[in-house]
Design an enzyme around this catalytic site. Structure first.
Site, mmCIF file in Angstrom:
data_model
loop_
_atom_site.group_PDB
_atom_site.id
_atom_site.type_symbol
_atom_site.label_atom_id
_atom_site.label_comp_id
_atom_site.label_asym_id
_atom_site.label_seq_id
_atom_site.Cartn_x
_atom_site.Cartn_y
_atom_site.Cartn_z
ATOM 1 N N LYS A 63 80.281 47.393 125.665
ATOM 2 C CA LYS A 63 81.272 47.748 126.682
ATOM 3 C C LYS A 63 81.644 46.494 127.460
ATOM 4 O O LYS A 63 80.788 45.852 128.070
ATOM 5 C CB LYS A 63 80.728 48.810 127.641
ATOM 6 C CG LYS A 63 81.714 49.149 128.760
ATOM 7 C CD LYS A 63 81.109 50.054 129.809
ATOM 8 C CE LYS A 63 82.053 50.151 131.009
ATOM 9 N NZ LYS A 63 81.468 50.911 132.124
ATOM 10 N N GLY B 288 82.433 54.383 141.110
ATOM 11 C CA GLY B 288 81.574 54.955 142.136
ATOM 12 C C GLY B 288 82.278 55.720 143.224
ATOM 13 O O GLY B 288 81.636 56.213 144.159
ATOM 14 N N ALA C 10 84.664 55.735 134.826
ATOM 15 C CA ALA C 10 84.636 55.447 136.266
ATOM 16 C C ALA C 10 85.470 56.422 137.080
ATOM 17 O O ALA C 10 86.577 56.799 136.694
ATOM 18 C CB ALA C 10 85.082 54.020 136.570
ATOM 19 N N GLY C 11 84.902 56.817 138.216
ATOM 20 C CA GLY C 11 85.629 57.618 139.196
ATOM 21 C C GLY C 11 85.371 59.105 139.162
ATOM 22 O O GLY C 11 85.765 59.832 140.075
ATOM 23 N N ASN D 1 78.231 57.265 135.654
ATOM 24 C CA ASN D 1 76.905 56.874 136.119
ATOM 25 C C ASN D 1 76.652 57.383 137.531
ATOM 26 O O ASN D 1 75.817 58.247 137.763
ATOM 27 C CB ASN D 1 76.741 55.360 136.050
ATOM 28 C CG ASN D 1 75.330 54.888 136.349
ATOM 29 O OD1 ASN D 1 75.060 53.702 136.370
ATOM 30 N ND2 ASN D 1 74.383 55.782 136.591
ATOM 31 N N THR D 2 77.430 56.875 138.503
ATOM 32 C CA THR D 2 77.187 57.197 139.906
ATOM 33 C C THR D 2 77.223 58.693 140.178
ATOM 34 O O THR D 2 76.414 59.201 140.964
ATOM 35 C CB THR D 2 78.223 56.487 140.797
ATOM 36 O OG1 THR D 2 78.244 55.097 140.488
ATOM 37 C CG2 THR D 2 77.896 56.671 142.269
#
Length: 258
Positions: free
Chosen positions: A100, A161, A187-188, A209-210
């Site tokens: 990635k 995040g 993301a997001g 992830n977050t």
């Protein structure tokens, strides 16, 4: 089509799960592993620049390589050169060439630097890497990355995040319609409904992830994200009803009494 038949292909590998998760921000290795299991993910990303490779019990040693595909990423890199060096290190460590690519352009927003991403992708592809580039939700950038030979494109849903969810479904729809490679939202995402929306739009997979690691109950959220991805994919395959300006009776109007 059964869930077993609804697989997808990335760089010649076949996967059943359409959820990819990160391995950072958890309180400890045990929680990381528990979330991986609850998510049903088959691909796990690892930020090489944030792993103590000298430690005997580092994160890489905690991940079952027989069960999960490791996806090394370049989180924390701000130039193409930094990203390329980091992924060359991944190759030296014996991690697969599926990587990635993430080149950040601004420390406050963590938005990707598309110019540096394109530059790094060109070098990595020439060296035989299978590149998954994180980028903005710009259809032109995604098209250029695909034309270069990237194995997938990974447009953001919102800043890393942020948990804001899908901010620009219109652009994502254009990217999906033009792409001949997997489109992975990266993301997001904040909650399971965001993951479902991404899948309903037609995205191939979702990476996060977050949203899991910082949830009040990460393991439960991992399971919720798994179910959200599955529900969104099923809804796409089922075909939703058209949106209408006015109501339409849900019961038959013919043969009514009186």
């Amino acid at each position: 089509m059964s869930e077993e038949q609804d697989t997808w292909t990335l760089a010649g590998l076949s996967f059943a799960s359409r959820l990819i998760i990160g391995s950072g921000k958890y309180k400890d290795a045990a929680e990381t592993v528990a979330c991986m299991e609850a998510s049903g993910a088959e691909i796990v990303t690892v930020a090489l620049r944030r792993v103590d490779l000298k430690a005997a019990d580092n994160l890489l040693s905690q991940i079952d390589r027989e069960r999960y595909i490791l996806l090394p990423n370049t989180a924390g890199c701000y130039t193409a050169d930094e990203a390329v060096r980091t992924l060359r290190l991944a190759r030296e460590l014996g991690i697969a060439d599926l990587v990635k690519l993430e080149v950040i352009g601004d420390a406050r927003t963590l938005l990707p630097d598309n110019e540096e991403t394109l530059k790094a992708a060109r070098v990595l592809l020439d060296e035989g890497f299978q590149v998954l580039p994180y980028c903005t939700d710009d259809p032109i950038v995604c098209r250029k990355l695909e034309e270069m030979g990237c194995a997938a494109v990974m447009p953001l849903a919102a800043p890393i995040g942020s948990g804001l969810g899908i901010r620009n479904p219109h652009n994502l729809q254009i990217i999906i319609e033009q792409a001949d490679v997997p489109v992975i939202v990266d993301a997001g995402v904040g909650t399971a409904s965001d993951a479902a929306v991404a899948m309903e739009l037609g995205c191939t997979a979702v990476l996060m992830n977050t949203a899991i690691a910082r949830a009040e109950n990460p393991v439960l959220m991992a399971a919720a994200m798994r179910d959200g991805v599955i529900a969104g994919r099923k809804a796409l395959l089922a075909g939703r009803i058209p949106k209408r300006e006015l109501a339409q009776p849900s019961s038959p109007s013919s043969g009514m009494i009186g």
